[in-house]
Design a protein around this motif. Sequence first.
Motif, mmCIF file in Angstrom:
data_model
loop_
_atom_site.group_PDB
_atom_site.id
_atom_site.type_symbol
_atom_site.label_atom_id
_atom_site.label_comp_id
_atom_site.label_asym_id
_atom_site.label_seq_id
_atom_site.Cartn_x
_atom_site.Cartn_y
_atom_site.Cartn_z
ATOM 1 N N THR A 32 30.331 -0.287 -6.962
ATOM 2 C CA THR A 32 29.266 -0.592 -6.012
ATOM 3 C C THR A 32 27.985 -0.997 -6.735
ATOM 4 O O THR A 32 27.605 -0.373 -7.724
ATOM 5 N N VAL A 33 27.340 -2.045 -6.204
ATOM 6 C CA VAL A 33 26.048 -2.470 -6.741
ATOM 7 C C VAL A 33 24.978 -2.346 -5.656
ATOM 8 O O VAL A 33 25.279 -2.354 -4.466
ATOM 9 N N ASP A 34 23.752 -2.229 -6.099
ATOM 10 C CA ASP A 34 22.575 -2.185 -5.231
ATOM 11 C C ASP A 34 21.880 -3.534 -5.348
ATOM 12 O O ASP A 34 21.355 -3.871 -6.407
ATOM 13 N N ILE A 35 21.888 -4.311 -4.285
ATOM 14 C CA ILE A 35 21.158 -5.582 -4.289
ATOM 15 C C ILE A 35 19.697 -5.213 -4.057
ATOM 16 O O ILE A 35 19.256 -5.004 -2.936
ATOM 17 N N ASN A 36 18.952 -5.108 -5.157
ATOM 18 C CA ASN A 36 17.625 -4.489 -5.066
ATOM 19 C C ASN A 36 16.449 -5.445 -5.231
ATOM 20 O O ASN A 36 15.307 -5.031 -5.066
ATOM 21 N N HIS A 37 16.711 -6.704 -5.549
ATOM 22 C CA HIS A 37 15.574 -7.605 -5.805
ATOM 23 C C HIS A 37 16.003 -9.056 -5.656
ATOM 24 O O HIS A 37 17.030 -9.458 -6.197
ATOM 25 N N THR A 38 15.224 -9.809 -4.906
ATOM 26 C CA THR A 38 15.397 -11.265 -4.798
ATOM 27 C C THR A 38 14.032 -11.882 -5.033
ATOM 28 O O THR A 38 13.042 -11.455 -4.435
ATOM 29 N N PHE A 39 13.994 -12.884 -5.906
ATOM 30 C CA PHE A 39 12.735 -13.549 -6.239
ATOM 31 C C PHE A 39 12.960 -15.055 -6.260
ATOM 32 O O PHE A 39 13.954 -15.531 -6.812
ATOM 33 N N VAL A 40 12.029 -15.797 -5.674
ATOM 34 C CA VAL A 40 11.995 -17.256 -5.772
ATOM 35 C C VAL A 40 10.557 -17.649 -6.056
ATOM 36 O O VAL A 40 9.637 -17.240 -5.344
ATOM 37 N N ASP A 41 10.376 -18.437 -7.104
ATOM 38 C CA ASP A 41 9.047 -18.923 -7.471
ATOM 39 C C ASP A 41 8.432 -19.690 -6.292
ATOM 40 O O ASP A 41 9.143 -20.428 -5.594
ATOM 41 N N PRO A 42 7.129 -19.534 -6.085
ATOM 42 C CA PRO A 42 6.481 -20.244 -4.980
ATOM 43 C C PRO A 42 6.736 -21.756 -4.970
ATOM 44 O O PRO A 42 6.805 -22.360 -3.905
ATOM 45 N N SER A 43 6.912 -22.352 -6.132
ATOM 46 C CA SER A 43 7.136 -23.802 -6.192
ATOM 47 C C SER A 43 8.477 -24.217 -5.594
ATOM 48 O O SER A 43 8.675 -25.392 -5.272
ATOM 49 N N LEU A 44 9.384 -23.265 -5.417
ATOM 50 C CA LEU A 44 10.714 -23.570 -4.875
ATOM 51 C C LEU A 44 10.943 -23.007 -3.477
ATOM 52 O O LEU A 44 12.006 -23.224 -2.894
ATOM 53 N N ARG A 45 9.992 -22.296 -2.944
ATOM 54 C CA ARG A 45 10.187 -21.662 -1.645
ATOM 55 C C ARG A 45 10.367 -22.716 -0.547
ATOM 56 O O ARG A 45 9.825 -23.801 -0.617
ATOM 57 N N GLY A 46 11.145 -22.346 0.448
ATOM 58 C CA GLY A 46 11.409 -23.253 1.562
ATOM 59 C C GLY A 46 12.541 -24.229 1.287
ATOM 60 O O GLY A 46 12.812 -25.106 2.094
ATOM 61 N N GLN A 47 13.234 -24.079 0.159
ATOM 62 C CA GLN A 47 14.316 -24.993 -0.204
ATOM 63 C C GLN A 47 15.692 -24.332 -0.121
ATOM 64 O O GLN A 47 16.685 -24.899 -0.560
ATOM 65 N N GLY A 48 15.747 -23.117 0.413
ATOM 66 C CA GLY A 48 17.018 -22.432 0.569
ATOM 67 C C GLY A 48 17.568 -21.810 -0.699
ATOM 68 O O GLY A 48 18.747 -21.472 -0.763
ATOM 69 N N ILE A 49 16.718 -21.635 -1.696
ATOM 70 C CA ILE A 49 17.171 -21.086 -2.986
ATOM 71 C C ILE A 49 17.646 -19.645 -2.839
ATOM 72 O O ILE A 49 18.678 -19.258 -3.398
ATOM 73 N N ALA A 50 16.932 -18.825 -2.083
ATOM 74 C CA ALA A 50 17.338 -17.426 -1.909
ATOM 75 C C ALA A 50 18.713 -17.350 -1.253
ATOM 76 O O ALA A 50 19.553 -16.539 -1.638
ATOM 77 N N GLY A 51 18.969 -18.200 -0.286
ATOM 78 C CA GLY A 51 20.274 -18.241 0.355
ATOM 79 C C GLY A 51 21.368 -18.666 -0.613
ATOM 80 O O GLY A 51 22.484 -18.136 -0.580
#
Length: 90
Positions: A32-51
Motif C-alpha cells: 500500500t502507498v499513500d498518495i500524499n502530494h501532487t504538484f504542478v508548476d504554475p506555468s503548466l497549470r490548466g493543461q491537465g498535467i495533474a490528471g
Amino acid sequence: MNFTRSENQIALHNESGELLAEITFPYIDNNTVDINHTFVDPSLRGQGIAGKLMNELTDELGRRELKAVPTCSYAMGWFEKHPEYSHLLK
C-alpha cells in the motif's frame, strides 16, 4: 511528455532538470502507498498535467499490484471523479 519514475515518485522535469510536476506516493506497508502530494508548476497549470500524473500513477499501481490511500486533496478528488479506478484503493 516524458515522465520519470522512481519507486515513490512520478515527475516531470524541464531540459535543465528543474522539477515542473510530481506526484509522490510513499509506502504505508508492503502492498500500500499513500498518495500524499501532487504538484504542478504554475506555468503548466490548466493543461491537465495533474490528471496525466494520476493516469501514470494508476498504471504504476496496477503494474506493481499495489493499493493506494490518497491523502492529497487532488488525488482524493480525482478518485471520486474516476470510480473506475476504485479497485486500486485500499
